[in-house]
Enzyme design. Sequence first.
Site, PDB file in Angstrom:
ATOM      1  N   HIS A   1     -58.493 -92.615  56.442  1.00  0.00           N
ATOM      2  CA  HIS A   1     -59.395 -93.476  56.395  1.00  0.00           C
ATOM      3  C   HIS A   1     -58.835 -94.824  55.548  1.00  0.00           C
ATOM      4  O   HIS A   1     -59.224 -95.450  54.693  1.00  0.00           O
ATOM      5  CB  HIS A   1     -60.680 -93.030  55.553  1.00  0.00           C
TER       6      HIS A   1
ATOM      7  N   HIS B   1     -65.274 -79.385  46.870  1.00  0.00           N
ATOM      8  CA  HIS B   1     -65.336 -80.774  47.387  1.00  0.00           C
ATOM      9  C   HIS B   1     -65.880 -80.727  48.791  1.00  0.00           C
ATOM     10  O   HIS B   1     -65.293 -79.913  49.558  1.00  0.00           O
ATOM     11  CB  HIS B   1     -64.127 -81.267  47.113  1.00  0.00           C
TER      12      HIS B   1
ATOM     13  N   GLU C   1     -66.108 -83.357  50.999  1.00  0.00           N
ATOM     14  CA  GLU C   1     -65.480 -84.279  51.696  1.00  0.00           C
ATOM     15  C   GLU C   1     -64.854 -83.545  52.826  1.00  0.00           C
ATOM     16  O   GLU C   1     -64.227 -82.708  52.866  1.00  0.00           O
ATOM     17  CB  GLU C   1     -64.421 -85.397  51.072  1.00  0.00           C
TER      18      GLU C   1
ATOM     19  N   ASP D   1     -62.263 -83.531  54.721  1.00  0.00           N
ATOM     20  CA  ASP D   1     -61.062 -82.943  54.955  1.00  0.00           C
ATOM     21  C   ASP D   1     -60.789 -81.464  54.273  1.00  0.00           C
ATOM     22  O   ASP D   1     -59.744 -80.770  54.594  1.00  0.00           O
ATOM     23  CB  ASP D   1     -59.906 -84.039  54.533  1.00  0.00           C
TER      24      ASP D   1
ATOM     25  N   HIS E   1     -63.736 -87.318  42.905  1.00  0.00           N
ATOM     26  CA  HIS E   1     -63.868 -88.734  43.209  1.00  0.00           C
ATOM     27  C   HIS E   1     -65.150 -88.828  43.987  1.00  0.00           C
ATOM     28  O   HIS E   1     -65.670 -89.800  44.503  1.00  0.00           O
ATOM     29  CB  HIS E   1     -62.867 -89.482  43.941  1.00  0.00           C
TER      30      HIS E   1
ATOM     31  N   ASP F   1     -58.998 -82.611  44.499  1.00  0.00           N
ATOM     32  CA  ASP F   1     -58.050 -84.075  45.145  1.00  0.00           C
ATOM     33  C   ASP F   1     -57.627 -84.331  43.913  1.00  0.00           C
ATOM     34  O   ASP F   1     -56.313 -84.852  44.006  1.00  0.00           O
ATOM     35  CB  ASP F   1     -59.059 -85.108  45.198  1.00  0.00           C
TER      36      ASP F   1
ATOM     37  N   TYR G   1     -51.397 -91.787  45.488  1.00  0.00           N
ATOM     38  CA  TYR G   1     -52.644 -91.177  45.547  1.00  0.00           C
ATOM     39  C   TYR G   1     -53.659 -91.781  44.695  1.00  0.00           C
ATOM     40  O   TYR G   1     -54.932 -92.228  44.969  1.00  0.00           O
ATOM     41  CB  TYR G   1     -52.407 -89.679  45.542  1.00  0.00           C
TER      42      TYR G   1
ATOM     43  N   HIS H   1     -54.250 -81.359  48.269  1.00  0.00           N
ATOM     44  CA  HIS H   1     -53.356 -82.087  48.918  1.00  0.00           C
ATOM     45  C   HIS H   1     -51.974 -82.007  48.232  1.00  0.00           C
ATOM     46  O   HIS H   1     -51.831 -82.116  46.991  1.00  0.00           O
ATOM     47  CB  HIS H   1     -53.743 -83.595  49.100  1.00  0.00           C
TER      48      HIS H   1
HETATM   49 FE1  FEO Z   1     -61.985 -86.419  48.667  1.00  0.00          FE
HETATM   50 FE2  FEO Z   1     -59.351 -84.816  49.964  1.00  0.00          FE
HETATM   51  O1  FEO Z   1     -60.930 -85.423  49.911  1.00  0.00           O
END
Ligand code: FEO
Length: 399
Positions: free
Chosen positions: A24, A78, A80, A82, A145, A164, A192, A225
């Site tokens: 993104h 989370h 999101e 991903d 986040h 994250d 990051y 990640h």
């Molecule tokens: Fe906030 Fe890795 O997604």
Amino acid sequence: MKVTEIKDNIFWVGAIDWNIRDFHGYSTYKGTTYNAFLVKDEKIALFDTVKKTHVNDLLHHIKQLVDPTEIDYLIVNHVEMDHSGALPEIVERCKPEKIFCSKMGLKAINEHFHPEGWPLEAVENGSTISLGSKTVKFLETRMLHWPDSMFSYLQEDKLLISSDAFGQHLATSERFDDEVDFSELMEQTSKYYANILTLYSPLIRKLLAKVREMNLEIDMIAPDHGVIWRSHIGDVLQAYDNWSQNKGKRKALVIYDTMWQSTEAMAKAVTAGVSMTGVSVKLINLAMSHRSDVMTDVLNAKAVILGSSTLNNGLLPRMAGFLMYMRGLKPTNKIGAAFGSYGWSGEAVKLMNRSMEDMKFDIIEPGLRVKYVPGHSDLSECVEMGKRIGQAVIDSTEE
Ligand code: FEO
């Protein structure tokens, strides 16, 4: 990729995305991973899933350990996409007894997937569940986040699954921090932080204080990640502490875009002036640099000096775009200054100053404007401005 046992009966079962180059709007030259963790105990639990495109990797990894239908609990730290994109298929395949998430996670799951009949259960901050020999404690990290974000802490294993936080967009065959190059790891960790977390720095300060207060024993941090922290936990906590305080280093950036190289000539002269004071300075042409790399430099710099020619009574588009990106991330505690060449109206310096005022930068110079092409005396003024900014950096930083 091989399934890795990261702690006794706790396995990495996530996916490596070697090919992603844009997340993104954030440049991910090194790819990324979507980490998911399977815990085998009396209850079998899966912590987080992966991006929808990688669901087969996740299933392939899970099947090396258990049949997916044996999974009792899904934990969604989370929402999101991903980490949750694969959730509908995983729910369908596993038919879990429970899906645990935060209160805001419950709302977000409903708003993303509009599920029917999923066994969702919102957990309270600080509440625990038992998997048998292992206890999971949930820690809400609202707005770190996303509103739904939470951490899961496996008490007996001293393992923090941190969503994250502490992540890096880094695709590797290695799973641990001590198996990869340390400077590359910290570079990706700072990128990051700079591009995802900078605007939440006040919340990160509070979170770090809360974790200290709780005296949580942590000997492994497993983000969603990148690699897992086991040997450099102190380094990453210290880095987050520094970044969240916006402590700029004795470093300045000259970030510019140019139409006919007049602003570029000014940029070089300002850079030379800063460098004469002994302050480290980096010249960044926005035409050659991705905004997310520039933000990584901004994270550690004390002074941000912006240059743009005036185009159509405004800024050059790359500078306008960069300013919009930087304003969204809200870096604080910076010294700011602006310069640029113009032909007849010359609004660029005023516009850059206004943007930096909005970010509460300390603007220590009115800014330098040069009509058309800078001559020797104009460039000398740029050098002098660079020297004054360099001195201001020295006066406001510790070395
Ligand atoms: Fe906030 Fe890795 O997604």
